[in-house]
Design a protein around this motif. Structure first.
Motif, PDB file in Angstrom:
ATOM      1  N   GLU A 194       1.651 -19.159  29.446  1.00 63.51           N
ATOM      2  CA  GLU A 194       0.821 -18.730  30.568  1.00 63.51           C
ATOM      3  C   GLU A 194      -0.293 -17.779  30.146  1.00 63.51           C
ATOM      4  O   GLU A 194      -1.214 -17.521  30.884  1.00 63.51           O
ATOM      5  CB  GLU A 194       1.684 -18.034  31.631  1.00 63.51           C
ATOM      6  CG  GLU A 194       2.679 -18.954  32.322  1.00 63.51           C
ATOM      7  CD  GLU A 194       2.018 -19.977  33.217  1.00 63.51           C
ATOM      8  OE1 GLU A 194       0.890 -19.724  33.659  1.00 63.51           O
ATOM      9  OE2 GLU A 194       2.624 -21.023  33.485  1.00 63.51           O
ATOM     10  N   ASN A 195      -0.169 -17.231  28.969  1.00 61.49           N
ATOM     11  CA  ASN A 195      -1.176 -16.319  28.393  1.00 61.49           C
ATOM     12  C   ASN A 195      -1.546 -15.154  29.338  1.00 61.49           C
ATOM     13  O   ASN A 195      -2.651 -15.118  29.876  1.00 61.49           O
ATOM     14  CB  ASN A 195      -2.421 -17.105  28.016  1.00 61.49           C
ATOM     15  CG  ASN A 195      -3.293 -16.364  27.004  1.00 61.49           C
ATOM     16  OD1 ASN A 195      -2.805 -15.571  26.207  1.00 61.49           O
ATOM     17  ND2 ASN A 195      -4.586 -16.611  27.035  1.00 61.49           N
ATOM     18  N   ALA A 199       6.016 -17.155  24.484  1.00 55.12           N
ATOM     19  CA  ALA A 199       5.168 -17.464  23.330  1.00 55.12           C
ATOM     20  C   ALA A 199       6.007 -17.897  22.144  1.00 55.12           C
ATOM     21  O   ALA A 199       7.179 -17.531  22.004  1.00 55.12           O
ATOM     22  CB  ALA A 199       4.313 -16.251  22.959  1.00 55.12           C
ATOM     23  N   GLY A 200       5.391 -18.679  21.283  1.00 50.63           N
ATOM     24  CA  GLY A 200       6.070 -19.135  20.072  1.00 50.63           C
ATOM     25  C   GLY A 200       5.072 -19.348  18.961  1.00 50.63           C
ATOM     26  O   GLY A 200       3.858 -19.457  19.186  1.00 50.63           O
ATOM     27  N   GLY A 221       8.962 -14.106  22.393  1.00 51.83           N
ATOM     28  CA  GLY A 221       9.128 -13.392  23.651  1.00 51.83           C
ATOM     29  C   GLY A 221       7.939 -13.616  24.585  1.00 51.83           C
ATOM     30  O   GLY A 221       7.318 -14.678  24.577  1.00 51.83           O
ATOM     31  N   ILE A 222       7.635 -12.621  25.374  1.00 55.10           N
ATOM     32  CA  ILE A 222       6.508 -12.701  26.301  1.00 55.10           C
ATOM     33  C   ILE A 222       5.304 -12.006  25.668  1.00 55.10           C
ATOM     34  O   ILE A 222       5.351 -10.806  25.386  1.00 55.10           O
ATOM     35  CB  ILE A 222       6.841 -12.020  27.654  1.00 55.10           C
ATOM     36  CG1 ILE A 222       8.115 -12.614  28.243  1.00 55.10           C
ATOM     37  CG2 ILE A 222       5.676 -12.155  28.620  1.00 55.10           C
ATOM     38  CD1 ILE A 222       8.037 -14.089  28.561  1.00 55.10           C
ATOM     39  N   SER A 223       4.249 -12.767  25.445  1.00 55.17           N
ATOM     40  CA  SER A 223       3.062 -12.177  24.807  1.00 55.17           C
ATOM     41  C   SER A 223       1.846 -13.051  25.042  1.00 55.17           C
ATOM     42  O   SER A 223       1.933 -14.137  25.615  1.00 55.17           O
ATOM     43  CB  SER A 223       3.300 -12.000  23.294  1.00 55.17           C
ATOM     44  OG  SER A 223       3.428 -13.262  22.657  1.00 55.17           O
ATOM     45  N   MET A 224       0.700 -12.553  24.569  1.00 56.59           N
ATOM     46  CA  MET A 224      -0.559 -13.276  24.679  1.00 56.59           C
ATOM     47  C   MET A 224      -0.687 -14.280  23.537  1.00 56.59           C
ATOM     48  O   MET A 224      -0.053 -14.145  22.491  1.00 56.59           O
ATOM     49  CB  MET A 224      -1.734 -12.301  24.625  1.00 56.59           C
ATOM     50  CG  MET A 224      -1.754 -11.261  25.731  1.00 56.59           C
ATOM     51  SD  MET A 224      -2.315 -11.938  27.290  1.00 56.59           S
ATOM     52  CE  MET A 224      -4.068 -12.145  26.953  1.00 56.59           C
ATOM     53  N   ASN A 225      -1.553 -15.265  23.724  1.00 56.04           N
ATOM     54  CA  ASN A 225      -1.803 -16.255  22.688  1.00 56.04           C
ATOM     55  C   ASN A 225      -2.403 -15.602  21.438  1.00 56.04           C
ATOM     56  O   ASN A 225      -2.086 -15.989  20.306  1.00 56.04           O
ATOM     57  CB  ASN A 225      -2.743 -17.324  23.232  1.00 56.04           C
ATOM     58  CG  ASN A 225      -2.829 -18.533  22.332  1.00 56.04           C
ATOM     59  OD1 ASN A 225      -1.861 -19.266  22.172  1.00 56.04           O
ATOM     60  ND2 ASN A 225      -3.991 -18.759  21.742  1.00 56.04           N
ATOM     61  N   ALA A 306       9.063 -23.690  20.341  1.00 53.38           N
ATOM     62  CA  ALA A 306       9.666 -22.355  20.348  1.00 53.38           C
ATOM     63  C   ALA A 306       9.426 -21.655  21.674  1.00 53.38           C
ATOM     64  O   ALA A 306      10.317 -21.012  22.235  1.00 53.38           O
ATOM     65  CB  ALA A 306       9.114 -21.527  19.189  1.00 53.38           C
ATOM     66  N   ALA A 307       8.197 -21.775  22.206  1.00 53.62           N
ATOM     67  CA  ALA A 307       7.869 -21.123  23.477  1.00 53.62           C
ATOM     68  C   ALA A 307       8.684 -21.706  24.630  1.00 53.62           C
ATOM     69  O   ALA A 307       9.147 -20.979  25.503  1.00 53.62           O
ATOM     70  CB  ALA A 307       6.373 -21.263  23.751  1.00 53.62           C
TER      71      ALA A 307
END
Length: 338
Positions: A194-195, A199-200, A221-225, A306-307
């Motif tokens: 979702e950016n 994330a992967g 985990g949850i992160s930006m691209n 992975a994401a």
């Protein structure tokens, strides 16, 4: 924004900063009053209800989003709506009508609310939607080159906008290049659903014949691209070090990563890990280059896997379509980029 009148721009600012005098905001200012949504007549009037949850407003949003082939999703606040609207704008070709639509739709709802309170007359959602389309058509929006597909053409026609197709796209031939003899090529990629979102990262190392000698996917985990791309780059070097590779060609479809590494200006969150890898990098021959995403399907698959799954680990068994991609690269067959 270009195409909006000064009054509409002012309204947009008031909406974003919760300055419109809806009943809930007036009560916060100490003004006691009985509250009722004049649009639907069932609920008390609040800023989120009037613009997002009211039955009349929902019909208008659903009609407007259907022009773009999208489905209206419930939003809990104006801030959440704006954030979602911005994310969608990045992936749409018809950008200006989409951006202006947010203000025009909410402005139309607000004017109808005031018209019902002070004029005593009401218009149904279908008439309000037609008014929105007229206002959008009268706006001076930049539509040059927005037609890139049949979906874009249909979108403009549903909105009543005239947009001529742009120049035909050029087709670029993209070929995965094998590394020189005694060299290994590491392909890396990062993905965020979702950016920001789940994330992967993906890492695949191949020899000079195109054979996969190592592959790994990593859930981040949850992160930006942006974060995912850099973490994949650093994890890739660490895996190359584990494989005792002495001639390393790093390739990624992220211009940001290549620019940062070549300019020796990595972001703060990657700097410590980058410094810890300098001893290894100084002891080998290595380079980093950019490639188009069409030449990076295996690392892309690993990163997205992975994401989606939330799992990390080495990959030995690939699905059929990825095996075919590996074989395609080994024979230096082209892919095509529009």
């Amino acid at each position: 924004m270009k195409g909006l009148s000064p009054r509409q721009s002012t309204f947009g600012w008031l909406l974003c900063h919760r300055k419109l005098p809806t009943d809930d905001i007036m009560r916060k200012k100490g003004i006691s009053l009985a509250s009722k949504c004049i649009m639907c007549g069932f609920h008390s009037e609040t800023l989120p209800h009037l613009f997002l949850n009211c039955s009349v407003s929902r019909i208008i949003w659903e009609n407007f989003l259907s022009c773009f082939g999208l489905i209206w999703k419930d939003q809990s606040s104006i801030a959440e709506l704006i954030s979602w609207w911005k994310r969608k704008r990045r992936i749409l070709s018809v950008k200006d009508p989409w951006a202006a639509g947010l203000i025009i739709v909410t402005d139309t709802i607000w004017k109808e609310r005031n018209h019902r309170w002070h004029g005593g007359k009401s218009r149904d959602a279908s008439l309000l939607f037609k008014k929105i389309l007229r206002t959008l058509k009268e706006s001076n929006l930049d539509l040059k080159g927005v037609i890139r597909s049949t979906a874009d053409l249909l979108c403009c026609r549903k909105l009543g906008l005239h947009a001529a197709p742009g120049d035909p796209p050029s087709i670029l031939e993209v070929i995965w290049c094998k590394p020189p003899l005694a060299w290994s090529k590491i392909k890396i990629d990062g993905s965020s659903m979702e950016n920001p979102g789940r994330a992967g990262g993906g890492v695949v190392i191949r020899d000079s014949n195109g054979k996969v000698i190592f592959s790994f996917k990593n859930f981040l985990g949850i992160s930006m691209n942006y974060y995912a791309e850099f973490m994949s780059f650093l994890h890739g070097i660490r895996h190359a070090m584990g494989q005792r590779i002495t001639n390393l060609w790093i390739e990624t479809d992220s211009v940001a990563v290549v620019t940062a590494v070549q300019g020796k200006s990595l972001p703060w969150f990657a700097l410590q890990k980058w410094l810890s890898l300098q001893h290894y990098l100084n002891s080998i021959s290595w380079k980093i280059t950019h490639c188009f995403r069409e030449a990076n399907p295996i690392a892309d698959y690993l990163a997205k896997s992975a994401a989606k799954t939330g799992l990390s680990g080495t990959m030995k068994d690939f699905p059929t379509h990825i095996i075919e991609e590996i074989r395609w690269d080994s024979f230096s067959k082209p892919r095509f980029r529009l």
